[in-house]
Scaffold this motif. Structure first.
Motif, PDB file in Angstrom:
ATOM      1  N   UNK A 147       0.838  -1.188   0.000  1.00 19.46           N
ATOM      2  CA  UNK A 147       0.000   0.000   0.000  1.00 19.46           C
ATOM      3  C   UNK A 147       0.882   1.251   0.000  1.00 19.46           C
ATOM      4  N   UNK A 148       0.568   2.181  -0.874  1.00 19.11           N
ATOM      5  CA  UNK A 148       1.330   3.414  -0.978  1.00 19.11           C
ATOM      6  C   UNK A 148       0.958   4.381   0.129  1.00 19.11           C
ATOM      7  N   UNK A 149       1.941   5.195   0.501  1.00 22.23           N
ATOM      8  CA  UNK A 149       1.675   6.268   1.437  1.00 22.23           C
ATOM      9  C   UNK A 149       0.865   7.338   0.722  1.00 22.23           C
ATOM     10  N   UNK A 150       0.143   8.120   1.493  1.00 21.91           N
ATOM     11  CA  UNK A 150      -0.636   9.209   0.914  1.00 21.91           C
ATOM     12  C   UNK A 150      -0.485  10.438   1.790  1.00 21.91           C
ATOM     13  N   UNK A 151      -0.398  11.591   1.135  1.00 27.75           N
ATOM     14  CA  UNK A 151      -0.225  12.855   1.842  1.00 27.75           C
ATOM     15  C   UNK A 151      -1.136  13.887   1.177  1.00 27.75           C
ATOM     16  N   UNK A 152      -2.427  13.927   1.572  1.00 20.58           N
ATOM     17  CA  UNK A 152      -3.320  14.907   0.950  1.00 20.58           C
ATOM     18  C   UNK A 152      -2.902  16.332   1.320  1.00 20.58           C
ATOM     19  N   UNK A 153      -3.347  17.294   0.523  1.00 20.36           N
ATOM     20  CA  UNK A 153      -4.180  17.166  -0.667  1.00 20.36           C
ATOM     21  C   UNK A 153      -3.391  16.599  -1.855  1.00 20.36           C
ATOM     22  N   UNK A 154      -4.159  16.057  -2.785  1.00 22.02           N
ATOM     23  CA  UNK A 154      -3.591  15.375  -3.943  1.00 22.02           C
ATOM     24  C   UNK A 154      -3.702  16.231  -5.199  1.00 22.02           C
ATOM     25  N   UNK A 155      -2.761  16.072  -6.123  1.00 21.35           N
ATOM     26  CA  UNK A 155      -2.908  16.752  -7.410  1.00 21.35           C
ATOM     27  C   UNK A 155      -4.013  16.097  -8.231  1.00 21.35           C
TER      28      UNK A 155
END
Length: 155
Positions: A1-9
């Protein structure tokens, strides 16, 4: 699972402003590990004359930076954005171990992946010696200025 750092493009004005404020907050923490989590594992930086690749190198770079640049305080201002890219102007103040204060002016170009992690950072920075009574940055940005894209004066 990938890391996520919102907000997203792709970014709009509100999400670009939020991304800039989040970066300012993280850098003002002076916590190299916290800051590094906003970047991809293989993030590529150009910082002044240095070229840095990957989170371990980012942590090493920031650790040394904040051992040299004491009482570091940063302000970032959104310059422009498009799709997955953001450009900012910034200023920070710090002093060295001899007590000499500096104001550092710069521009950064940021490129993000689809998970909102920065995969590329290009920074151009110039330092100006200042006296302690010329300082204008004292601690985090006031609450009424957070995330609003307030500009920073050039001088």
């Amino acid at each position: 699972m990938s890391e996520a750092r919102p907000p997203f493009p792709p970014f709009d004005l509100d999400s670009a402003l939020a991304k800039v404020q989040a970066a300012e907050d993280a850098w003002n923490s002076r916590d190299p590990h916290r800051v590094s989590l906003a970047y991809t594992e293989d993030s590529v930086w150009r910082n002044r004359e240095q070229f840095i690749t990957g989170r371990p190198a980012i942590v090493e770079f920031l650790t040394a930076k904040w051992e040299r640049e004491l009482d570091y305080v940063l302000r970032k201002s959104l310059w422009c954005f498009r799709d997955n890219m953001i450009a900012v102007r910034f200023q920070y103040e710090s002093h060295d171990h001899d007590g000499q204060w500096f104001r550092s002016y710069g521009n950064e170009l940021w490129e993000f992946d689809e998970n909102g992690l920065m995969r590329r950072r290009e920074a151009s920075i110039n330092d100006v010696p200042i006296s302690a009574d010329e300082r204008r940055l004292f601690g985090p940005r006031p609450e009424n200025e957070r995330g609003a894209g307030h500009d920073i004066p050039l001088q």
